[in-house]
Structures are given as structure tokens and as C-alpha cells.
Design a protein around this motif. Sequence first.
Motif, short mmCIF file in Angstrom:
data_model
loop_
_atom_site.label_atom_id
_atom_site.label_comp_id
_atom_site.label_asym_id
_atom_site.label_seq_id
_atom_site.Cartn_x
_atom_site.Cartn_y
_atom_site.Cartn_z
N PHE A 99 -18.25 -20.89 50.54
CA PHE A 99 -17.14 -20.20 51.18
C PHE A 99 -16.36 -19.34 50.18
N ALA A 155 -16.26 -21.72 60.73
CA ALA A 155 -16.17 -21.31 59.33
C ALA A 155 -17.52 -20.81 58.82
N LEU A 156 -18.59 -21.50 59.21
CA LEU A 156 -19.93 -21.05 58.83
C LEU A 156 -20.22 -19.67 59.42
N LEU A 174 -7.67 -23.27 52.45
CA LEU A 174 -8.92 -22.73 51.90
C LEU A 174 -9.05 -21.25 52.24
N MET A 175 -8.71 -20.88 53.47
CA MET A 175 -8.74 -19.47 53.85
C MET A 175 -7.69 -18.69 53.06
N MET A 212 -18.54 -17.02 57.36
CA MET A 212 -19.26 -16.83 56.10
C MET A 212 -20.50 -15.96 56.30
N PHE A 236 -20.09 -26.73 50.52
CA PHE A 236 -19.55 -25.79 51.51
C PHE A 236 -18.47 -24.91 50.88
N ILE A 237 -17.58 -25.55 50.12
CA ILE A 237 -16.50 -24.79 49.48
C ILE A 237 -17.05 -23.76 48.51
N THR A 288 -9.90 -20.02 64.00
CA THR A 288 -10.44 -20.98 63.02
C THR A 288 -9.31 -21.55 62.17
N PHE A 290 -16.39 -15.19 50.09
CA PHE A 290 -15.14 -14.47 50.34
C PHE A 290 -14.52 -13.96 49.05
N SER A 308 -9.01 -18.63 49.18
CA SER A 308 -10.36 -18.16 48.89
C SER A 308 -10.42 -16.67 48.58
#
Length: 714
Positions: free
Chosen positions: A382, A285-286, A126-127, A289, A378-379, A433, A386, A130
Motif C-alpha cells: 500500500f 483497499a486492494l 494509513l491513507m 491499490m 499489505f502495508i 473506504t 501510493f 501513505s
Amino acid sequence: MSQSTDAPPTADAGGAAAETGSTAEPQTRVNWTVFIGSAVGILAIATWAIIDTAGAEAVIGSLVTWVSTNMGWYYFLVVTLVVIFVLVIALTRVGSTKLGPDHSKPQFNLFTWASMLFAAGIGIDLMFFSVSEPVTQYLAPPQGDGATAEAARQALVLTLFHYGITGWALYALMGLALGYFAYRHNLPLSIRSALYPIFGKKIDGPLGHGVDIAALLGTIFGIATSLGIGVVQLNYGLKLMFGLPENQSVQIGLIVVAVVMATASTLSGVEKGIRRLAELNVILALGLMVFILVNGRTAFMLDGIIQNTGDVLSRFPGMTLDTFAYDRPGDWLQGWTLFFWAWWIAWAPFVGLFLARISRGRTIRQFILGTLMVPFAFILLFISIFGNSALDIVMNGNAAFGEVAMAQPERAFYGLLEQYPAAPLIIGIATFTGLLFYVTSADSGALVMANFTSHLKDASSDGAKWLRVFWAAVTGLLTLAMLTVGGVTTLQNATIIMGLPLSILLLFIMLGLYRALRIENSLTDSYRASLPGIISGRSAEGTASRNWKQRLTRAMSYPGPRQANRFVDEVALPALQEVHDELQAQGADVTLGTAVVETCGIRHVDLHVGLGGERSFKYQIYPVQYETPSYAPGNAALDPKYYRMEVFSLEGSHSYDLAGYSKEQVITDVLDHYETHLEFLHLNRSEPGNTALIDDQTTKDNWESDFPLQEETK
């Protein structure tokens, strides 16, 4: 953790345990056929890739070209069917069915549950994507001109599409199938159980072993892809932080560190290691963000979140079946959408089993909608934060950043963080993370693969510790092998290939669930149509009514063990004995059993009627412990616990209390249930033999064993 245990294991629908035909306590043991078959296959592929790098790369490349050219339509069709299927199940009345007996309750609170399913279902990739995907889709979109306002909108929509509802629907389907058959029917917590309504006992033979091996092969390639992406990204993060080179030696070291950390975590089990890492993962992660949102162009990113949400909702229906038939954009489809669909499919057995493992007690509707909505919310935040932050940098003239994000995507996320204040600190937090994302994927995968290759004693147990260590190490070895062949691209290609046989399995799983849930609906119909009083527990009350003082006395009674046993001896057992004797006289295959619940000293009484190949009838009176309420009168308030003598069937507790009933009222209640069960079989007479998901002898064998009391606090 919000925890409430369920009443007796015998109340589970199906009434059977994984081990059948024996009253001895089952033990978890290795499924050597699946273990050896999958281990040999994976080690052979890894060894081939390391020894014959060029040959492996050529074979994988040619296979993925064939799949993407000839089977792209099939991937699109399958994932769309899955989305429709799970939504229909969630939004119809069968959605109220629980993953477990009717009285069961979730083990984990919503935050913990969502954290674990998110951390298991999405890794460090995801990182990775994103930032790199929105920039790539903006500069080189599949259709239309790049670097335009429309390209920017479409870039975010495509990224969210690839990480959105479709993927989580695949997880929801697999998790639903595993959880439903394991917790509702006490079949093993394995992929093969979902095929029982189609193939019956054949799943215990070569067919079942083949299904589990295929699922495990797909799973480990899906995990290896994520770990391979994580390795190259973390390698760059360590270069920024400590000056370490970007090479295979460092990547091997990272794989070793991940295997060690994953081993430590998975040995701690779900409730400790995996749970805590998942919660920390989400919190960090939060934090990242919020940092980007506050320190960037906040208003622009908030506008983007709202617009991205609207675009995804409006464009999703058309995108889900868009195969680019008339204007195929070169290798774009293969490198993006087809890869993502195959990747999600490959992860589905792994994440599905893990989701089932943590979701006992939730309704089907809660499970599906929670799986679809909570992680995607959440996704969406995120990726919008980003992705829009990255697009803002490129759109304002930083072409160099855009080129790096496209050509070297592992550097994109860190390249974005370098644009913000306190970059060294934030890069360190991001690297940590990412490492946690990396480890939670590896440890969850090791745990699930250990379970895939084991005969579990029950659905809440896990495979042996040495088995978890083995799979953590093998996953690391496969990741290294695929990176040696051709890096992340080869891992992506291998995933597309392995997703093909698993997609066929998804179709069979949908068919098996459809058949089983039809029976579930029919069972509900029989209760509603036959005697609604059973649902409320009032049917017997009206048959032999008492005066108002007797009713009031019963309502204000909070019996302890002595009163509960007196009810069993004087009312419950004599009533069920009379029913048993009459049924036996009329030729029924009937069994009456009673045993003392050791933890409280109260007896439970069980009546079982075998009905050939159909779903057997069960009526059980079982003590369930509750906290005495503060308003209890007199001496009852002095005892912190009291007992309700609740009625259980194969589906679980009917949530009403028989204490205070007369013998005649109990007999009437038994007959109400029996007639309702016969009505259920009548409604399914057109499909004989399909009302029982496990054989009647298994139910009967397990019926006659002793069961510990499990407290339930209200």
C-alpha cells in the motif's frame, strides 16, 4: 468462516473459569471500579480541554517537550526489546504452544483473521500518511539534502519503518499475553492477567484495577488520535465530493455518524458486524491499490516495491536504535518516530485484546509471525504504491502537490487521486473506504473498552451492549475535545504522553510471559524426558500386549454412545477408582468425578490430584465426537458419528483414544501421566510455587462442575 470447536472446557490448561468457587454459571457483569475510574478520568480530560482550551494546549505541549527531550532513548529501547522478545518466542520451540488447549483450532480462516487484525490494527491514518509522509520526508528529510534520489529512498524507508515490524511486534506482544493467559490458563481476558506470574492474586485488587484503567486511558487516546486524523481527512473528501466546508461543524457531524455506525457494528459482535466490515475494508483497499498501480507508471512502482523491501530489510537494524544523538533534527523526532512509537504502544492494549479475541487455537508461532508478516506485507504494498506514485508526481515537477502534502497532509491522499482518470469516482470509493477504516477502528475500540471494563463470564464473551454504546460515544467526545484544543497535533502530543506509562506495563508483561513460558518449556521437557510413549498414546499398549487380532479389532472399531458408555462403566471408571483409592490411602488430596455429557449421553471421568501450591494433576477421559470415515466397516459406516474416549490433562487433549484398552492398560496410562507430572515438578523445584498460574482450589472447584460436549470434526 472455518470453524471447529474444541473438546471440553475442563481441558483448558489451568482448568479454571473467570468466576471461581462456584458451580453456578458465571455471568458477564460490569467492573465498576475500572469503569468509573476510567470514565471519570476521560470525561474530566475532555471537559477540561473544551472549557480551558489554551491551558490544556499549554500543559500538553510542555509535557510532550519534556518526554521527547528526556525519554526518547527509553521509547527506542523498549520497542526494540519487544521486537527481539516476540521473535525469540516465535522462533524457539515454545512457539508451538497453542493459545488454548493443545487440541484447540482457529475459529477464523486466514483471510478473515488477517482482515480483522489489519482493520483493527490500522485505521484511516494509513491513507493519511501513505502519501503525506513520503512526500514530507522526501522534501524535508531528518538528515541530508531533500529532493534527491537518496532522500526518495529514505522517505519510503522511514514511512515503512514507522508502519512496520516494530508496531506490529507491540501488538503481537500484547495479544500473545492476553490470549495465552486467557485461553491457556483461563484467567480473565484483561491486561492484569499477564501480570499474574509476577504479582499473583494481587492483580484482583487495586493493582489490577490500576493496570486496566491505565491501559484503557492509553487506548482511548490512541483511538481518538486515529479518529481525529480520519475526521479532518474525510472532511476534505466530502468537500471535494459535495462542496461541504472544512470546519468544526462538519467534523462534529462526521464524529456523530461514526459513533452511530460504530454502535451498530459493535452491537452485532465480532462474528457479524466487525468481521464483515473488516473484510470489505481490505477488498476496497486492494481495489484502490490495483487502480493506482495499473493507471500510473506501473514499472516504476513495481521497481519501487522491490527496492523499498530491500531497503527496509537492510536498514531496519540500524534504524531501530537510531536516536539521532549527535545530530538531532529539531522537532522531527518528536513529530514522527517518537509519536509513532507512543501511538503504537497506546493502541497495543486495544488491538492486543482484539487479536486475542479472534486468535484462540493458533500456535504462538502462527500468531506472532502472522501478526508481524501478514499486515505488514499489505502495508508495504500500500505505502510503496501510493508513496512512490506521490513521489513520482513531485519528482516530475509538480511542486504545488508537494507543498500541499507537507502543509495540509489531510489533502495529500485526495490530491494524489485527482491526478488520475475517473477521479470523482475514485475519490468517492476512497472516501467510503476511509469511512470504513474509521468505523472499524471505532467499533473495535468500543467493543474492547467494554470488555476492559467488564468481568467477562468467559474469554469468548463480550461486555454489555449499553457499555459498548457508552464507549463509542465517549471516544467521539474525546476526539472532539482534542480537535478543539489544537487539532491533530494536540492529539499526537497527548498520545506521546499517554504512551509513557503503558511502555512500563509492556516491560512487566514481557517478564510475566517469560516466567510462564519457562514453565511451559519445562512441562514439554518432562513429557519428552519421562515417557515419550505418552505423546503417542502407545505407552499403555506395550505393558499388557494383546494378540494381533485384538489389536486389529480395536483399530477398526468406531464406537457409538452405547459402546462408549460400556467402556466407561466396565473399564475407565473402575480403573480410575482403583488409582483414586490407592492415592487416597497414601494421603494424596485426590478427587474422582463423573458426569453425563448431556448432548450425547456419554459419561466422562475425571481424576484430580491437588499438589499444594504447585500445578495440580489432572487425568480426564472424555468423549470427543468425530465424523465416521467412509472406509469404516460394516454397521459402523451407517452411523454418521462415532466417539473417541480421549485423554485430557490441564494442557488439553493428548489426541489418542483409550477405547479398547483394558483396565490394567488405563491404570498404566494414568501412572505414566502422573509420573511425568511429578517429573515436571521436579524440574521446577528451584522455584517452588511457580508451576501453577492459578491456585489449586480454583482448579478443583471448577473440576467438579458439568461440561457440555463440543463437537470436533476431522
